[in-house]
Design a protein around this motif. Structure first.
Motif, PDB file in Angstrom:
ATOM      1  N   GLY A 132     -73.702   1.804 -58.673  1.00  0.00           N
ATOM      2  CA  GLY A 132     -74.893   1.597 -59.488  1.00  0.00           C
ATOM      3  C   GLY A 132     -74.864   2.332 -60.813  1.00  0.00           C
ATOM      4  N   PRO A 133     -74.589   3.653 -60.808  1.00  0.00           N
ATOM      5  CA  PRO A 133     -74.551   4.401 -62.069  1.00  0.00           C
ATOM      6  C   PRO A 133     -73.410   3.994 -63.004  1.00  0.00           C
ATOM      7  CG  PRO A 133     -74.944   5.887 -60.215  1.00  0.00           C
ATOM      8  CD  PRO A 133     -74.573   4.550 -59.634  1.00  0.00           C
ATOM      9  N   GLU A 134     -72.386   3.287 -62.488  1.00  0.00           N
ATOM     10  CA  GLU A 134     -71.336   2.756 -63.363  1.00  0.00           C
ATOM     11  C   GLU A 134     -71.822   1.510 -64.104  1.00  0.00           C
ATOM     12  OE1 GLU A 134     -67.320   2.348 -61.673  1.00  0.00           O
ATOM     13  OE2 GLU A 134     -68.043   3.469 -59.929  1.00  0.00           O
ATOM     14  N   THR A 135     -72.847   0.863 -63.545  1.00  0.00           N
ATOM     15  CA  THR A 135     -73.344  -0.406 -64.075  1.00  0.00           C
ATOM     16  C   THR A 135     -74.586  -0.229 -64.946  1.00  0.00           C
ATOM     17  OG1 THR A 135     -72.531  -1.463 -62.047  1.00  0.00           O
ATOM     18  CG2 THR A 135     -74.033  -2.750 -63.398  1.00  0.00           C
ATOM     19  N   ILE A 136     -75.433   0.725 -64.573  1.00  0.00           N
ATOM     20  CA  ILE A 136     -76.720   0.894 -65.265  1.00  0.00           C
ATOM     21  C   ILE A 136     -76.967   2.358 -65.599  1.00  0.00           C
ATOM     22  CG2 ILE A 136     -79.232   0.923 -64.829  1.00  0.00           C
ATOM     23  CD1 ILE A 136     -78.957  -1.822 -63.581  1.00  0.00           C
ATOM     24  N   GLU A 137     -77.414   2.600 -66.816  1.00  0.00           N
ATOM     25  CA  GLU A 137     -77.927   3.907 -67.218  1.00  0.00           C
ATOM     26  C   GLU A 137     -79.452   3.822 -67.124  1.00  0.00           C
ATOM     27  OE1 GLU A 137     -77.768   7.065 -70.952  1.00  0.00           O
ATOM     28  OE2 GLU A 137     -76.424   5.318 -70.933  1.00  0.00           O
ATOM     29  N   HIS A 138     -80.019   4.658 -66.260  1.00  0.00           N
ATOM     30  CA  HIS A 138     -81.437   4.554 -65.912  1.00  0.00           C
ATOM     31  C   HIS A 138     -82.346   4.603 -67.133  1.00  0.00           C
ATOM     32  CE1 HIS A 138     -84.861   4.621 -63.260  1.00  0.00           C
ATOM     33  NE2 HIS A 138     -85.271   5.802 -63.696  1.00  0.00           N
ATOM     34  N   LYS A 139     -83.202   3.606 -67.223  1.00  0.00           N
ATOM     35  CA  LYS A 139     -84.191   3.430 -68.284  1.00  0.00           C
ATOM     36  C   LYS A 139     -83.565   3.280 -69.681  1.00  0.00           C
ATOM     37  CE  LYS A 139     -88.192   5.351 -65.910  1.00  0.00           C
ATOM     38  NZ  LYS A 139     -89.299   6.344 -65.899  1.00  0.00           N
ATOM     39  N   LYS A 140     -82.270   2.956 -69.690  1.00  0.00           N
ATOM     40  CA  LYS A 140     -81.606   2.613 -70.954  1.00  0.00           C
ATOM     41  C   LYS A 140     -81.057   1.192 -70.889  1.00  0.00           C
ATOM     42  CE  LYS A 140     -78.225   4.054 -74.403  1.00  0.00           C
ATOM     43  NZ  LYS A 140     -77.204   5.060 -74.797  1.00  0.00           N
ATOM     44  N   THR A 141     -80.284   0.903 -69.836  1.00  0.00           N
ATOM     45  CA  THR A 141     -79.770  -0.463 -69.667  1.00  0.00           C
ATOM     46  C   THR A 141     -80.333  -1.136 -68.418  1.00  0.00           C
ATOM     47  OG1 THR A 141     -77.807   0.415 -68.536  1.00  0.00           O
ATOM     48  CG2 THR A 141     -77.618   0.000 -70.908  1.00  0.00           C
ATOM     49  N   GLY A 142     -81.218  -0.461 -67.730  1.00  0.00           N
ATOM     50  CA  GLY A 142     -81.826  -0.995 -66.516  1.00  0.00           C
ATOM     51  C   GLY A 142     -82.510   0.123 -65.763  1.00  0.00           C
ATOM     52  N   LEU A 143     -82.822  -0.126 -64.509  1.00  0.00           N
ATOM     53  CA  LEU A 143     -83.482   0.867 -63.668  1.00  0.00           C
ATOM     54  C   LEU A 143     -82.682   1.053 -62.383  1.00  0.00           C
ATOM     55  CD1 LEU A 143     -87.129  -0.468 -64.039  1.00  0.00           C
ATOM     56  CD2 LEU A 143     -86.149   1.502 -65.217  1.00  0.00           C
ATOM     57  N   LEU A 144     -82.614   2.292 -61.920  1.00  0.00           N
ATOM     58  CA  LEU A 144     -81.912   2.608 -60.684  1.00  0.00           C
ATOM     59  C   LEU A 144     -82.913   3.124 -59.655  1.00  0.00           C
ATOM     60  CD1 LEU A 144     -78.740   4.420 -62.098  1.00  0.00           C
ATOM     61  CD2 LEU A 144     -78.859   2.101 -61.162  1.00  0.00           C
ATOM     62  N   CYS A 145     -82.821   2.580 -58.435  1.00  0.00           N
ATOM     63  CA  CYS A 145     -83.737   2.987 -57.368  1.00  0.00           C
ATOM     64  C   CYS A 145     -82.959   3.516 -56.174  1.00  0.00           C
ATOM     65  CB  CYS A 145     -84.594   1.798 -56.929  1.00  0.00           C
ATOM     66  SG  CYS A 145     -83.677   0.509 -56.051  1.00  0.00           S
ATOM     67  N   ASN A 146     -83.642   4.269 -55.345  1.00  0.00           N
ATOM     68  CA  ASN A 146     -83.095   4.659 -54.043  1.00  0.00           C
ATOM     69  C   ASN A 146     -83.355   3.508 -53.083  1.00  0.00           C
ATOM     70  OD1 ASN A 146     -82.555   5.630 -51.494  1.00  0.00           O
ATOM     71  ND2 ASN A 146     -83.606   7.580 -51.773  1.00  0.00           N
ATOM     72  N   PRO A 147     -82.333   2.773 -52.674  1.00  0.00           N
ATOM     73  CA  PRO A 147     -82.566   1.556 -51.880  1.00  0.00           C
ATOM     74  C   PRO A 147     -83.105   1.821 -50.480  1.00  0.00           C
ATOM     75  CG  PRO A 147     -80.233   2.043 -51.958  1.00  0.00           C
ATOM     76  CD  PRO A 147     -80.896   3.006 -52.895  1.00  0.00           C
TER      77      PRO A 147
ATOM     78  N   LEU B 109     -88.182  -4.439 -73.355  1.00  0.00           N
ATOM     79  CA  LEU B 109     -87.502  -5.228 -74.378  1.00  0.00           C
ATOM     80  C   LEU B 109     -86.273  -4.486 -74.909  1.00  0.00           C
ATOM     81  CD1 LEU B 109     -90.441  -6.774 -76.468  1.00  0.00           C
ATOM     82  CD2 LEU B 109     -88.766  -8.009 -75.059  1.00  0.00           C
ATOM     83  N   GLU B 110     -86.388  -3.183 -75.100  1.00  0.00           N
ATOM     84  CA  GLU B 110     -85.249  -2.369 -75.535  1.00  0.00           C
ATOM     85  C   GLU B 110     -84.164  -2.373 -74.460  1.00  0.00           C
ATOM     86  OE1 GLU B 110     -86.324   1.585 -76.642  1.00  0.00           O
ATOM     87  OE2 GLU B 110     -88.123   0.947 -77.735  1.00  0.00           O
ATOM     88  N   ILE B 111     -84.586  -2.196 -73.218  1.00  0.00           N
ATOM     89  CA  ILE B 111     -83.635  -2.172 -72.103  1.00  0.00           C
ATOM     90  C   ILE B 111     -82.873  -3.488 -72.016  1.00  0.00           C
ATOM     91  CG2 ILE B 111     -83.489  -2.179 -69.572  1.00  0.00           C
ATOM     92  CD1 ILE B 111     -85.716  -0.056 -69.573  1.00  0.00           C
ATOM     93  N   GLU B 112     -83.584  -4.604 -72.167  1.00  0.00           N
ATOM     94  CA  GLU B 112     -82.947  -5.924 -72.076  1.00  0.00           C
ATOM     95  C   GLU B 112     -81.852  -6.091 -73.124  1.00  0.00           C
ATOM     96  OE1 GLU B 112     -87.041  -8.119 -70.502  1.00  0.00           O
ATOM     97  OE2 GLU B 112     -86.271  -8.521 -72.518  1.00  0.00           O
ATOM     98  N   GLY B 113     -82.124  -5.676 -74.352  1.00  0.00           N
ATOM     99  CA  GLY B 113     -81.132  -5.801 -75.413  1.00  0.00           C
ATOM    100  C   GLY B 113     -79.933  -4.914 -75.187  1.00  0.00           C
ATOM    101  N   GLN B 114     -80.171  -3.668 -74.761  1.00  0.00           N
ATOM    102  CA  GLN B 114     -79.070  -2.731 -74.508  1.00  0.00           C
ATOM    103  C   GLN B 114     -78.243  -3.145 -73.302  1.00  0.00           C
ATOM    104  OE1 GLN B 114     -81.325   1.196 -76.405  1.00  0.00           O
ATOM    105  NE2 GLN B 114     -81.542   0.724 -74.235  1.00  0.00           N
ATOM    106  N   ALA B 115     -78.899  -3.724 -72.296  1.00  0.00           N
ATOM    107  CA  ALA B 115     -78.179  -4.218 -71.121  1.00  0.00           C
ATOM    108  C   ALA B 115     -77.246  -5.356 -71.508  1.00  0.00           C
ATOM    109  CB  ALA B 115     -79.174  -4.690 -70.063  1.00  0.00           C
ATOM    110  N   ASN B 116     -77.755  -6.268 -72.326  1.00  0.00           N
ATOM    111  CA  ASN B 116     -76.946  -7.400 -72.788  1.00  0.00           C
ATOM    112  C   ASN B 116     -75.716  -6.926 -73.542  1.00  0.00           C
ATOM    113  OD1 ASN B 116     -76.553  -9.267 -75.440  1.00  0.00           O
ATOM    114  ND2 ASN B 116     -76.930 -10.556 -73.649  1.00  0.00           N
ATOM    115  N   GLU B 117     -75.888  -5.962 -74.436  1.00  0.00           N
ATOM    116  CA  GLU B 117     -74.767  -5.426 -75.218  1.00  0.00           C
ATOM    117  C   GLU B 117     -73.740  -4.756 -74.316  1.00  0.00           C
ATOM    118  OE1 GLU B 117     -76.214  -2.845 -78.254  1.00  0.00           O
ATOM    119  OE2 GLU B 117     -77.480  -4.383 -79.185  1.00  0.00           O
ATOM    120  N   PHE B 118     -74.213  -3.981 -73.344  1.00  0.00           N
ATOM    121  CA  PHE B 118     -73.302  -3.279 -72.434  1.00  0.00           C
ATOM    122  C   PHE B 118     -72.434  -4.260 -71.650  1.00  0.00           C
ATOM    123  CE2 PHE B 118     -72.639  -1.945 -67.986  1.00  0.00           C
ATOM    124  CZ  PHE B 118     -71.716  -0.924 -68.194  1.00  0.00           C
ATOM    125  N   VAL B 119     -73.066  -5.304 -71.096  1.00  0.00           N
ATOM    126  CA  VAL B 119     -72.311  -6.263 -70.284  1.00  0.00           C
ATOM    127  C   VAL B 119     -71.295  -7.019 -71.129  1.00  0.00           C
ATOM    128  CG1 VAL B 119     -72.500  -8.371 -68.895  1.00  0.00           C
ATOM    129  CG2 VAL B 119     -74.113  -6.501 -68.537  1.00  0.00           C
TER     130      VAL B 119
END
Length: 382
Positions: free
Chosen positions: A315-330, A351-361
Motif C-alpha cells: 500500500g505505501p509503495e502505491t499511495i502517499e497518504h492524503k497526497k496521492t490517495g488515502l491509506l486505511c487499516n483494513p 481534487l488535488e489528490i486526484e491530479g497527483q494520483a494521476n501523475e504518479f501512476v
C-alpha cells in the motif's frame, strides 16, 4: 526474442479471469509491439477443449484438460511440456515465465531461461489468510523456486516478504511493477460522476477486505444514507463449495439493517467496461488484507479517482497518504469508515489528490517504461 508465459488465466471473452491473466494480456501485447514473439500456454479452464487464439499478436494455446483421478496434475503438466517442446522446435523460446508454482513439473529445455514472477504464492498468502502451509503445495513451491534461473517481484513488499519463507537460491532478482493499460484507464470526462456511489472491484473473498468494507458502510451511511457500495468482481468459494457472496448476504449485510439495500453486487465485468464504472464512482475503496501489488488501486488513480487503499503490504509503495490517495487499516472497520468520510467531506483536497494520483501512476505504471525494464532484465540473463 521469444517469450512464453505459462498460465491458465489468459482472458477469454465473456469469461471471468484473474489479475495474472490481465497482466499477461497487457504486457504480452506490449512485447509484440516491441518486436518480440509472445506465446501463452495453459490448460483450457474455460471451454475444456483445445483452442488456439491470436490476440493482437499474442498467440494463446489453451490445451484440453486431461482428467484421471489422482493423475490429473501429472497428465496436464505432461501436456504442457509437450506443447512447449513443440513450440521450441518451431521457433526457439528464449524465456519461459510462470508464477511461483509454475516450474515445479516443467522439464527444462536448454538454453531456455526460466523466470518466476512473484505475484503472490502459497507461502506468501498462507500468513495473510492465517492458515497452515499445505505440505504438498509448500514442497511444490520450494521445488519450483530451485528450478528458476531468475525472479521478478511486482513490489518490494512481495520480494522481502516471500524471502521469509523461500530462498531465491542466490539467483538474480529485480523489482518491476506490473503495468497499467493507460489507454483504457484514463479520465473519461464525458461520464457523469454519481455522488452517491462508492466502488469496490476485485475477487470477492476474505483477503480483499470486502467484509470489513461492508461493515464500515454502516457508519458511513449514518451520515450519508443514500450512499451505495457497488461491488464488481467474481465470487470466491470455500472448500465446501459455499459461495462467499452468499455468506456476505446472509451473515454480514443484515448487520447494516436499514442500509442493507445500499450494498449491491454487480458481478464481474470486462476490464474495459470496468474503466467506465471507475469513471462513474465518487470514491474507490480497496481495503485488502494482503496484496502483492494490487492493480485496481493504480487503475482507479490513473482515472483521477480518490482511492482508499490498504496501509499494509505494498500500500505505501502505491499511495502517499492524503497526497496521492488515502491509506486505511483494513482490519479496522472504523478506520475504513473514517477515510471514506474524510474523502466525502474534503472535496477540494480530493481534487488535488486526484491530479497527483494521476501523475504518479503515469510515471510509475506506464507500459512503455515497464516493458523496457522487463526486456532489459531478460537480456541480462540470456
Amino acid at each position: 526474442m521469444h517469450i512464453c508465459f505459462i498460465t491458465h488465466e489468459y482472458p477469454k471473452k465473456n469469461f471471468p479471469h484473474g489479475g495474472i491473466g490481465t497482466f499477461i494480456q497487457t504486457i504480452g501485447k506490449a512485447y509484440v509491439a516491441k518486436g518480440c514473439k509472445v506465446s501463452v500456454v495453459g490448460i483450457n479452464v474455460y471451454t475444456k477443449v483445445y483452442e488456439e487464439e491470436d490476440d493482437h499478436g499474442v498467440h494463446i494455446y489453451r490445451l484440453k484438460p486431461r482428467k484421471i483421478k489422482g493423475l490429473t496434475w501429472f497428465l496436464n503438466y505432461k501436456h504442457i511440456n509437450q506443447q512447449l517442446l513443440k513450440l521450441h522446435v518451431e521457433s526457439p523460446i528464449d524465456v519461459i515465465e510462470t508464477p511461483e508454482l509454475g516450474l515445479v513439473f516443467l522439464k527444462k529445455i536448454k538454453p531456455i531461461k526460466y523466470i518466476i514472477r512473484l505475484h503472490g504464492g502459497h507461502h506468501f498468502f498462507a500468513e495473510a489468510e492465517e492458515r497452515d502451509i499445505d505440505r504438498w503445495k509448500g514442497f511444490q513451491e520450494k521445488r519450483s523456486f530451485k528450478k528458476a534461473d531468475a525472479f521478478v517481484a511486482v513490489s518490494n513488499y512481495v520480494k522481502t516478504h516471500t524471502s521469509k519463507y523461500l530462498s531465491y537460491n542466490n539467483k538474480k532478482i529485480s523489482v518491476i511493477k506490473s503495468p497499467i493499460d493507460l489507454d483504457v484507464f484514463k479520465p473519461i470526462p464525458e461520464i457523469k460522476v454519481s455522488d452517491d456511489t462508492i466502488l469496490f472491484a476485485g475477487t470477492i473473498c476474505e483477503k480483499k477486505g470486502i467484509k470489513q468494507l461492508i461493515l464500515a458502510m454502516k457508519t458511513v451511511n449514518a451520515s450519508y444514507p443514500n450512499l451505495k457500495l457497488d461491488i464488481y468482481g467474481r465470487d470466491w468459494f470455500f472448500k465446501d463449495g459455499t459461495s462467499y457472496v452468499e455468506y456476505l448476504k446472509e451473515k454480514i449485510i443484515p448487520e447494516l439493517k436499514e442500509f442493507s439495500k445500499n450494498i449491491i453486487f454487480k458481478g464481474p465485468v470486462p476490464y474495459i467496461e470496468l474503466a467506465t464504472k471507475y469513471a462513474a464512482a465518487r470514491i474507490c475503496v480497496f481495503p485488502s488484507l494482503m496484496e502483492t501489488q494490487g492493480l485496481v488501486a493504480p487503475e482507479a488513480m490513473a482515472m483521477k479517482k480518490v482511492v482508499v487503499f490498504s496501509n499494509l503490504g505494498p500500500g505505501p509503495e502505491t499511495i502517499e497518504h492524503k497526497k496521492t490517495g488515502l491509506l486505511c487499516n483494513p482490519y479496522d472497520v472504523n478506520n475504513i469508515a473514517e477515510n471514506i468520510l474524510w474523502a466525502l467531506e474534503n472535496p477540494k483536497k480530493c481534487l488535488e489528490i486526484e491530479g497527483q494520483a494521476n501523475e504518479f501512476v503515469y510515471q510509475a505504471f506506464n507500459t512503455g517504461s515497464i516493458v523496457n525494464k522487463n526486456i532489459d532484465f531478460y537480456k541480462s540473463i540470456l
